[in-house]
Structure formats: C-alpha cells, structure tokens
Design a protein around this motif. Structure first.
Motif, PDB file in Angstrom:
ATOM      1  N   ILE A 208       0.828  -1.206   0.000  1.00  0.00           N
ATOM      2  CA  ILE A 208       0.000   0.000   0.000  1.00  0.00           C
ATOM      3  C   ILE A 208       0.859   1.250   0.000  1.00  0.00           C
ATOM      4  O   ILE A 208       1.802   1.366   0.785  1.00  0.00           O
ATOM      5  CB  ILE A 208      -0.936   0.017   1.235  1.00  0.00           C
ATOM      6  CG1 ILE A 208      -1.945  -1.137   1.133  1.00  0.00           C
ATOM      7  CG2 ILE A 208      -1.661   1.351   1.360  1.00  0.00           C
ATOM      8  CD1 ILE A 208      -2.823  -1.294   2.350  1.00  0.00           C
ATOM      9  N   ALA A 209       0.542   2.164  -0.885  1.00  0.00           N
ATOM     10  CA  ALA A 209       1.173   3.482  -0.897  1.00  0.00           C
ATOM     11  C   ALA A 209       0.167   4.489  -0.352  1.00  0.00           C
ATOM     12  O   ALA A 209      -0.858   4.752  -0.983  1.00  0.00           O
ATOM     13  CB  ALA A 209       1.590   3.856  -2.313  1.00  0.00           C
ATOM     14  N   GLU A 210       0.463   5.025   0.834  1.00  0.00           N
ATOM     15  CA  GLU A 210      -0.435   6.029   1.405  1.00  0.00           C
ATOM     16  C   GLU A 210      -0.329   7.336   0.635  1.00  0.00           C
ATOM     17  O   GLU A 210       0.740   7.678   0.114  1.00  0.00           O
ATOM     18  CB  GLU A 210      -0.070   6.300   2.868  1.00  0.00           C
ATOM     19  CG  GLU A 210      -0.407   5.178   3.815  1.00  0.00           C
ATOM     20  CD  GLU A 210      -0.153   5.542   5.268  1.00  0.00           C
ATOM     21  OE1 GLU A 210      -0.515   4.739   6.137  1.00  0.00           O
ATOM     22  OE2 GLU A 210       0.416   6.622   5.534  1.00  0.00           O
ATOM     23  N   PRO A 211      -1.417   8.092   0.553  1.00  0.00           N
ATOM     24  CA  PRO A 211      -1.350   9.421  -0.066  1.00  0.00           C
ATOM     25  C   PRO A 211      -0.306  10.293   0.639  1.00  0.00           C
ATOM     26  O   PRO A 211      -0.186  10.262   1.873  1.00  0.00           O
ATOM     27  CB  PRO A 211      -2.762   9.976   0.141  1.00  0.00           C
ATOM     28  CG  PRO A 211      -3.626   8.755   0.247  1.00  0.00           C
ATOM     29  CD  PRO A 211      -2.781   7.748   0.957  1.00  0.00           C
ATOM     30  N   SER A 212       0.430  11.075  -0.132  1.00  0.00           N
ATOM     31  CA  SER A 212       1.585  11.801   0.405  1.00  0.00           C
ATOM     32  C   SER A 212       1.203  12.774   1.512  1.00  0.00           C
ATOM     33  O   SER A 212       1.979  13.012   2.433  1.00  0.00           O
ATOM     34  CB  SER A 212       2.296  12.553  -0.713  1.00  0.00           C
ATOM     35  OG  SER A 212       1.398  13.417  -1.386  1.00  0.00           O
ATOM     36  N   ARG A 213       0.005  13.335   1.458  1.00  0.00           N
ATOM     37  CA  ARG A 213      -0.354  14.351   2.458  1.00  0.00           C
ATOM     38  C   ARG A 213      -0.550  13.755   3.849  1.00  0.00           C
ATOM     39  O   ARG A 213      -0.607  14.501   4.830  1.00  0.00           O
ATOM     40  CB  ARG A 213      -1.610  15.101   2.014  1.00  0.00           C
ATOM     41  CG  ARG A 213      -2.862  14.255   1.871  1.00  0.00           C
ATOM     42  CD  ARG A 213      -4.006  15.122   1.327  1.00  0.00           C
ATOM     43  NE  ARG A 213      -5.252  14.398   1.179  1.00  0.00           N
ATOM     44  CZ  ARG A 213      -5.592  13.697   0.098  1.00  0.00           C
ATOM     45  NH1 ARG A 213      -4.743  13.618  -0.915  1.00  0.00           N
ATOM     46  NH2 ARG A 213      -6.762  13.082   0.025  1.00  0.00           N
ATOM     47  N   TRP A 214      -0.656  12.430   3.941  1.00  0.00           N
ATOM     48  CA  TRP A 214      -0.873  11.809   5.249  1.00  0.00           C
ATOM     49  C   TRP A 214       0.236  10.839   5.675  1.00  0.00           C
ATOM     50  O   TRP A 214       0.249  10.364   6.806  1.00  0.00           O
ATOM     51  CB  TRP A 214      -2.200  11.034   5.266  1.00  0.00           C
ATOM     52  CG  TRP A 214      -3.399  11.913   5.100  1.00  0.00           C
ATOM     53  CD1 TRP A 214      -3.623  13.145   5.667  1.00  0.00           C
ATOM     54  CD2 TRP A 214      -4.549  11.639   4.303  1.00  0.00           C
ATOM     55  NE1 TRP A 214      -4.836  13.649   5.279  1.00  0.00           N
ATOM     56  CE2 TRP A 214      -5.441  12.737   4.433  1.00  0.00           C
ATOM     57  CE3 TRP A 214      -4.938  10.569   3.495  1.00  0.00           C
ATOM     58  CZ2 TRP A 214      -6.666  12.796   3.796  1.00  0.00           C
ATOM     59  CZ3 TRP A 214      -6.159  10.624   2.847  1.00  0.00           C
ATOM     60  CH2 TRP A 214      -7.021  11.733   2.997  1.00  0.00           C
TER      61      TRP A 214
END
Length: 562
Positions: A501-507
């Motif tokens: 999983i790649a989390e969204p960069s803002r979080w």
C-alpha cells in the motif's frame, strides 16, 4: 546462518542503528524491516487484492527437491537440523536458463564490495548462464542513491529496493520505472522457473505495485520476529520460573534485580509489551489498522496500546531495567557483552539473535545458554499476536529492459531462490567449496575469502521460502522454528496484511512522531496523557480522513488474507 528467518522489527531506526546488524542480516539472507508506507505523489495511492490480485499471482507449486526436517506450520519458516552432506546435495536447476546476456544489478551493500572479477561472481554467473555486473551501493545511504537513480533516465536492468527504503516518491517511481513481470510469471507461466513457483503466494502478493506484478521477493515468516530472550542457564541455576502474565513478569523482574550486585532484570521491553497486550503491529503502517465492528481502528487508538506503554513505564520506574536502556534504543543492539556477563537476564530483539548470541559465546562461555520465552497474554491467558509482512525486500526489472534481459534476470532469480540442501543454494550462500568455504563435521565454514566475497549480492535478487538452518547449532534451529510455530498458532492477520500500500503523500508522515513519544513515556519523560493528546491531534490533523481512505480501500478490494 539463518537464511530468511523472519524479521520485521517495530523500529526501523533502532534496528538499523548499527550497520553491522544490517550487514549480518543481509549476508544471511535475512529480511530486515517492513516498508514504512509510501507516497504516490498525489492524493491517490492504493493497492490490489482479492480477485484482481489472483489474476496476477504466480501459481504455487511446492518444490519437492529437498524435504525439510521441520516443515512450515502456522506461518513458520522451514527448519533444517541435520549436518550438510556435500556429496548428497540436490540439483534444483538442471540446466542453465540464462542466454549468456549481460545484466546490471544495483543493490545495497554493507561493508566493502569485492572486485567484480572474483571467484564467487564468476562461479554464480557460470552456473546461471548470465553475466551479472554488480553496481553495489552503500547500504547506509542507499535511499539517497536510490532516489537519484530513479529520478534519472538511466536505470540499471535490476534495482533492489528494501521495504524500509520505500518512503517519499519511491513507490510511484516503482510503478513508473519498472516492468510488469506478469507476462512471464503469472499463473502457470511461473512453472518454467520451479524455484520461483515454490515461493509462497503471500510473498508474491507483496510484489504487486500499481496493479502489476513488478517485484521478485525475499520471503519471510509472518510470525512476529521479536523474541523475549532470557539466560536459560541462569534461570535454571537460580530456579526462576518463566512468567505467564504481565504481573508475573513484574514480580520476576523484582526478584532478579539487585542494582548493588550490578544485576538488572531486563532491557527496554516495549516491543514485547506490545505483543503481550495484543497491540496491532507497528512494523508497517497498513498493518496497524484493523476492522472492529465495522470501523477501522488504528493501533495508537486502542486501550491495549496505552496499557502496554504503562506496563513498560512501570518496569523502568521500579528500577528493573538496565541503566543502559535509559540512554536510548542503541543499547538494545549493543547488548551482547553485558547479557553474556549476566548484568541483565532478559531482553527482546530479532529472532536471529538466538543463533548469533549462541555462536558468539560457544567457545569462551560454554555454560551460556540463551532461549526464548513464549509470549504470554497480559492476563495469563493466550496472547493475541499480529502478523508481520511475508516479504520485505524486492528486486525490480527496468521497463526499458528487452525480453532477453528479463528472461536472464528470471534465470538468476530461479537459482538464488533454490532451497537449502541444493547445489544452487550452497553456491549462492557460501560460494565455491574449497575457495570460499570448507565443510567440517557437516558444518560449512567460510574462510576470509568467503567472508569478503560471498556477501550482500545474489541473495538480494530472490530467495526461497523462509528457512532456518544452523548445522553447527541444530538445537537452536529447532528451537527457533518451534517457537515460531507456537506463536503462529495465536497470530492473526490484520485487515491489510500482505498488501503493498502506498499512502497518499499528504498523510504518510502523520504518525512519524509516535515512536519517539512512546520512548519518552516509558522512560518517564512524558505521561500517558501526552499520548492521548497526541492521538487526538493525529485524528484532527488527518487521521480520521486517512481512516476513511483506508476504509474505501478495504471496501473496494477486500482483505488479502483469507
């Protein structure tokens, strides 16, 4: 040697504090840590699981070339306890699959890389039928080098990326720069490479990036790798009983500790506390989420998390923890001499130390005996343990590589994934007999040339199913695997187990400060209420929105674990 024993330590920073630890682990084919989440460079991110993933995954076909002495069970590694018989080694790759082409591989390296034209590299290349050219990079600064290479237009044929280097823009670069291996490996296509077909499906699941099968894995046991070690020889002599609850451990710690005599019960036991109290895994961010009564809960939001920190704080406050542990987590890694001297009798660390501590003390301290406690439930019942990831280091093939190069890379991987007890495994892990090692009483012993040349290279391309084998200390190998099997029986897979999983960069950096706060709390510098406030801040700064993002991911894809 402990090839491919489990390792996904809760703290990347603490476990890699010593480059020697990293070097020793990788030299033994030991996966270190899990990825810390990534960035897709925007608001997206995501994963692939369920039916979509099944279409991409290679068909599993057990390799029956070698039969382990201890089969895998409950997520454990396989174990080998007999001496090596070089004359009886099996052949798992009967003919060269390589077409004689040249393949460049960039990989992290700890120590001084050997010259390209050495006996080990020549032996491996001749066996495979491929001219592998290594671009070894300093493992301690690999992330910076990796970022620069992936941002350029010139990418080597193969790039090895450990999970702990998958921060920042690396996950999106993986999708953009590396080839889809599905046309070569998905379904029954993998059967052309029998050793790759024998890699567990869970490990292949971790190789799906951006909806494609892009990686070649180094498999690991998913059972927690953090073992509460103790000095069995001293316990037996003093009549100490192994604890079966958090209260019994506290009472035992009091009984052991005598500061005037320079004896303390333990080091920082936070990692064990998380297991004792059933806290969700902290080895990788997605593993910290679990669906409870229809709502996703993150590990730091649970009562168990606070209880584990409070129990560890009490150990420190009562004076049962060795003073070195007050100085920081690096003491955990450098604990060997004082543990051997009996200054403390219990500590927690990676399962590989069961062997390394035994080997260190065998000649100079024959009475020394290390063993591992079974993790107990805090209330005296069975514990609830949470699975770590089943693969943590990956090799990727450049999108620009022609089919002939991809085939040659897979020929390399099919040799390096050969099981223990085969000619291919011995060459990959020990080098050339007589040149790099000799076998004494069924135990392979590397010489100086072997120690200088047969490290950090081919084992990084792909590996067999998690394996534990110590011909010099077979009892340790058996104890390690049987511990994994017992702990595996009480291990659960959380909602995002096995997913890449790649989390969204803002979080993705939202929870980075929790680890430091944990350590401040257990050492008495901060309070439990500070953690409660930090969790509240985490929710308001994006934790609740990240929860919604993960929930949609789960609703859309379903869990990977059956």
């Amino acid at each position: 040697m402990t090839p491919n024993s489990a390792s996904a330590a809760p703290s990347r920073r603490s476990f890699l504090a010593s480059s020697a630890v990293a070097a020793a682990a990788v030299a033994g084919g030991l996966p270190l840590l899990a990825a810390c989440g990534g960035s897709d460079g925007g608001s997206g991110g995501g994963t692939t699981s369920g039916k979509d993933a099944k279409k991409l995954l290679p068909s599993y076909a057990a390799n029956n070339v070698v039969t382990p002495d201890i089969p895998a069970r409950n997520g454990s590694a396989v174990g080998f306890t007999g001496p090596l018989d070089l004359a009886g080694l099996k052949t798992s790759v009967p003919k060269k699959l390589g077409a004689g082409g040249k393949v460049t591989i960039m990989s992290p390296f700890w120590g001084s890389p050997p010259k390209q034209d050495n006996a080990y590299y020549r032996g491996m290349n001749d066996l495979i039928g491929v001219d592998v050219v290594w671009q070894n990079q300093d493992g301690n600064t690999y992330e910076q080098k990796l970022g620069a290479v992936l941002a350029s237009s010139s990418v080597p044929d193969v790039v090895v990326i450990p999970g702990w280097n998958m921060g920042g823009k690396i996950p999106s670069a993986i999708t953009g720069k590396f080839a889809d291996l599905g046309p070569y490996l998905s379904g029954d296509k993998v059967k052309k490479y029998p050793n790759l077909a024998a890699i567990p499906t869970d490990a292949w699941q971790r190789c799906i990036f951006g909806g494609k099968l892009r990686g070649l894995p180094m498999p690991a046991s998913y059972v927690t790798n953090i073992v509460p070690f103790y000095r069995k020889d001293i316990f037996d002599r003093e009549g100490y009983r192994l604890p079966r609850s958090a209260d019994e451990f506290m009472a035992l710690a009091k009984d052991i500790t005598n500061a005037r005599a320079k004896r303390w019960a333990c080091l920082d036991m936070k990692w064990t506390a998380f297991n004792v109290f059933g806290v969700l895994s902290g080895s990788e961010k997605p593993l910290g989420w679990e669906l409870v009564d229809g709502k996703l809960i993150y590990r730091v939001e649970t009562q168990e998390y606070l209880e584990a920190l409070e129990w560890t704080r009490k150990l420190f406050a009562a004076g049962y923890v060795h003073p070195d542990a007050e100085l920081g987590k690096s003491a955990q890694t450098d604990s060997g001499p004082k543990f051997a001297a009996g200054e403390f009798l219990i500590y927690n660390d990676d399962i590989s130390q069961w062997y390394s501590r035994t080997a260190e003390q065998a000649a100079q301290n024959p009475d020394f005996k290390i063993s591992g406690m079974d993790v107990f439930g805090h209330d005296g019942g069975a514990p609830t343990l949470w699975a770590t990831q089943p693969a943590n280091i990956f090799a990727f093939v450049s999108k620009k590589a022609p089919e002939s190069v991809v085939r040659d890379v897979l020929a390399v991987a099919d040799v390096t994934a050969a099981p223990y007890g085969t000619k291919e495994y011995m060459l990959t892990n020990y080098g050339v007999e007589g040149t790099h090692y000799t076998v004494e009483n069924g135990v392979p012993v590397k010489n100086d040339k072997g120690n200088n040349e047969v490290i950090n290279a081919y084992v990084m391309v792909a590996s067999p199913a998690a394996t534990v084998a110590h011909p010099d200390f077979p009892d340790v190998a058996r104890a390690q695997v049987e511990w994994q099997q017992r702990m595996g029986a009480v291990t659960k897979k959380s909602s995002f187990y096995g997913m890449q999983i790649a989390e969204p960069s803002r979080w993705t950096n939202l929870s980075n400060d929790f680890e430091q706060l944990e350590d401040d709390i257990v050492r008495g510098h901060k309070k439990i209420s500070d953690m409660q406030q930090a969790v509240s801040d985490w929710r308001s700064k994006g934790g609740d929105r990240l929860r919604d993002w993960y929930k949609k991911l789960l609703d859309d894809n379903g869990p990977a674990a059956g």
